[in-house]
Design a protein around this motif. Structure first.
Motif, short mmCIF file in Angstrom:
data_model
loop_
_atom_site.label_atom_id
_atom_site.label_comp_id
_atom_site.label_asym_id
_atom_site.label_seq_id
_atom_site.Cartn_x
_atom_site.Cartn_y
_atom_site.Cartn_z
N GLY A 424 0.82 -1.21 0.00
CA GLY A 424 0.00 0.00 0.00
C GLY A 424 0.85 1.25 0.00
O GLY A 424 0.54 2.23 -0.69
N TRP A 425 1.93 1.24 0.78
CA TRP A 425 2.83 2.40 0.86
C TRP A 425 3.47 2.66 -0.52
O TRP A 425 3.47 3.79 -1.00
CB TRP A 425 3.90 2.14 1.93
N VAL A 426 3.98 1.58 -1.13
CA VAL A 426 4.61 1.73 -2.45
C VAL A 426 3.58 2.20 -3.48
O VAL A 426 3.84 3.11 -4.27
CB VAL A 426 5.28 0.40 -2.88
N LEU A 427 2.37 1.60 -3.45
CA LEU A 427 1.35 1.98 -4.43
C LEU A 427 0.93 3.44 -4.27
O LEU A 427 0.67 4.13 -5.25
CB LEU A 427 0.13 1.06 -4.30
N ARG A 428 0.85 3.92 -3.03
CA ARG A 428 0.53 5.34 -2.80
C ARG A 428 1.60 6.22 -3.43
O ARG A 428 1.32 7.25 -4.01
CB ARG A 428 0.44 5.62 -1.31
N LYS A 429 2.84 5.81 -3.26
CA LYS A 429 3.95 6.58 -3.83
C LYS A 429 3.86 6.62 -5.35
O LYS A 429 4.21 7.59 -5.99
CB LYS A 429 5.30 5.96 -3.43
#
Lengths: 509, 148
Positions: A424-429
């Motif tokens: 989720g963190w990577v996808l938000r980025k």
């Protein structure tokens, strides 16, 4: 109508019983806290409290979880107005004019308008839910596997269309969610799929670890280490009363937000978030003084706050009438009632009238509780924001781990939460929305089963989806959405969704 | 590399992995009239593969990966490390000890808070949440080898 009122009276006899009142109060209180705390949205709050409802019966469980949901909508406005920090995503639009009002010394009035608007929207939209859910459920009894397949596909298409970014990206996220949701034992043949020998994955990826990971943990990873929030504007109790002029300016936006929020809420997607953006845009469009927006317009607070509360009731319509969650929050709530052996679907209202009508009545009661909680106690809730974030996020992390572990008493779920948190963190980025993944995980077993049943029924002819009128209509609506998106893409213009995405990033006020 | 290119390649690879795993573990594809356990995943994997390729091809104009801002990565890595410790220790050390150690690690090593405040916070979280959830709400939490 008489039957509905009779059912509602029976519902109130359930909702006003002391245990239900207690759990509604606890839900509202926790929801307000969840809404006030930045980084803990209603989804994370509901997911975390899910294990605590296992010891309760289904009615108490859903009353408490719904209290958290609409309580978070009330609480989210507090930080938006007093700190310009949205407590949860649906309050982003309230930040703009709410904070501007607070800086002019009208923070108390803005809080009152948000609370009263939320109360009116919450109460009126429950009438909509009450009137719409039973006939919709009766209609859904005509649904077979092809209709359900078409409904699920339409749900995913609407979610992708309503998202603020690219529809292709959202659909890719939905496909990713569906694939993740297919891990585990195939329910039709018993084959073990994509589990790489991990026995605990036999039941598949749970909604709770995926949702807490994608929303809760990803938020912590993104925000930990950021500078401390700005100072809080603390209104005095006597400043809470809006002036007559402010009431007049709030009146129509509240009603418009209520109607708009309810109907947007029924649609799949992050309805409470989208409804507040659409309401803000509508208020700005219809206003005689649009130049005031961004500088403390009362309508900029009243409209979005009413809309996001109304959308929470709207989101319950497909959940209760069809057993189809319109987004990740109803999905987790649906999981909660399924844990208690209650089968969701069109028969729920007939088979569990005490649960359905008790739940409806408890929402009326819950809205009154929230009004009482949110106005006089606003100073108390704001104090929570004084807890420094370095202490706050470890606490949230502990609650997240505890909540996820307790669902199945499984450490594998904690690993899933961690992995999806990182994802989720990577996808938000990378500027991808994660809500379609959660919906995909929820819908995967249902969509796969209904598709395979449909194909078996038709001896392998996809034409079955076009031969049945309800399925064909649902798919036609989906096709229109795809064509609309392609049209916008071909024109390369900024439609309302692109503007919404820019507004979310703060590039357009 | 742009963000969309990286994401597109990642999604395409995931789709390819699903197809490869379906084939390697010999999951029956079935027929259209009687779809097997690999039928729907294979259709979705192909869709994901195609989407990934389109996103990557169209992604030239997206922001560059380095321009996104990964300044919080050290904090994030530390938090992930502590979460991994919790997952490993939960059933071995028990809830209270695991949570206490995790809080101390986060506050003293990651956030550089004073040892005393870290210890007080850790003890309050470990015992307070255990009392709330295990004792009051009857959510069963693991006990460690020392009985707590």
């Amino acid at each position: 109508m008489v039957e509905t009122l009779g059912n509602l009276a029976a519902g109130f006899s359930v909702a006003l019983s002391p245990p239900i009142l207690f759990y509604a109060f606890v839900g509202c209180l926790i929801g307000t806290l969840v809404g006030v705390l930045p980084g803990v949205g209603p989804l994370a709050g509901i997911s975390l409290l899910l294990p605590a409802t296992f010891g309760l019966d289904a009615t108490r469980a859903i009353v408490m979880l719904a209290g958290i949901y609409y309580g978070a909508m009330y609480g989210g406005s507090t930080t938006s107005i007093l700190m310009r920090i949205p407590g949860e995503a649906a309050s982003v639009m309230t930040c703009i004019d709410g904070y501007a009002m607070a800086r002019k010394g009208r923070g108390g009035a803005a809080l009152s308008i948000a609370a009263v608007g939320s109360y009116i929207a919450g109460t009126v939209s429950i009438v909509g839910l009450m009137l719409l859910a039973p006939p919709l459920a009766a209609f859904a009894l005509r649904f077979g596997p092809p209709e359900y397949t078409a409904l699920y596909v339409l749900g995913l298409l609407v979610l992708a269309y309503m998202s603020s970014g690219s529809m292709l990206k959202s659909l890719a996220m939905a496909a990713l969610g569906l694939l993740l949701g297919m891990i585990g034992i195939d329910q039709m043949t018993g084959y073990f799929r994509y589990a790489y020998g991990v026995v605990e994955l036999g039941d598949g990826l749970g909604v709770v670890p995926v949702a807490v990971g994608l929303f809760g943990i990803a938020e912590i990873l993104a925000t930990a280490g950021q500078p401390t929030p700005p100072t809080v504007i603390k209104p005095k109790l006597r400043e809470l009363l809006p002036s007559r002029q402010e009431w007049r300016e709030a009146n129509w936006p509240i009603w418009r937000g209520t109607v708009l929020g309810f109907f947007i809420g029924i649609l799949p997607g992050s309805a409470h978030i989208i409804s507040s953006f659409v309401s803000y845009a509508v208020e700005k469009r219809v206003s005689r003084r649009p130049e005031e927006f961004g500088h403390g317009a009362v309508a900029g607070v009243a409209g979005p706050e009413s809309a996001n509360n109304s959308a929470t009731s709207g989101a319950m319509v497909p959940m209760l009438a069809l057993g189809v969650p319109s987004g990740p929050i109803p999905a987790v709530m649906l999981a909660a009632i399924m844990v208690h052996g209650v089968a969701p679907g069109p028969l729920l209202i007939q088979q569990q009238p005490a649960l359905f009508w008790g739940f409806i009545a408890s929402m009326y009661v819950g809205n009154v509780m929230l009004l009482i909680l949110n106005l006089p106690l606003v100073g108390l809730f704001v104090n929570i924001l004084r807890v420094p974030y370095p202490y706050l996020y470890p606490a949230i992390l502990v609650f997240a781990t505890l909540g996820v572990y307790a669902v199945n008493n499984s450490v594998v779920d904690v690993w899933i939460m961690l992995a999806t948190g990182l994802l989720g963190w990577v996808l938000r980025k990378l500027d991808f929305e994660t809500a379609p993944i959660v919906l995909g995980v929820v819908l995967a077993p249902m969509i796969e089963l209904s598709l395979r049943q449909s194909l078996a029924m038709s001896d392998g002819h996809y034409a079955i989806f076009l031969q049945r009128p309800i399925a064909a209509t649902l798919l036609a609506v989906g096709a229109v959405l795809v064509l609309l998106n392609l049209y916008t893409f071909a024109r390369r213009g900024l439609d309302w969704r692109s503007r919404l995405a820019l507004a979310e990033k703060g590039e357009e006020a | 590399m742009t963000t969309d290119r990286v994401a597109g390649i990642g999604l395409g690879l995931f789709g390819a992995v699903i197809l490869e795993e379906s084939w390697r573990s010999r999951l029956p594809l079935g027929s259209v009239a009687m779809p097997g356990p690999a039928y729907v995943p294979a259709v979705l994997a192909v869709a994901l593969l195609v989407s990934g390729v389109i996103i990557a091809v169209q992604g030239a104009g997206a922001p560059r990966l380095g321009a996104v801002g990964w300044q919080e990565w050290r904090h994030a890595a530390a938090i992930v490390g502590v979460c991994a410790f919790m997952a490993l220790a939960f059933e071995r050390l028990g809830y209270r000890l695991t949570v206490a150690i995790a809080c101390v690690l986060l506050l003293s090593l990651v956030e550089r808070k004073a040892a005393v405040s870290a210890l007080i916070f850790a003890a309050s979280m470990a015992f307070g949440t255990y009392y709330l959830f295990d004792t009051l709400l009857r959510v069963q939490l693991p006990r460690g080898p020392f009985g707590f």
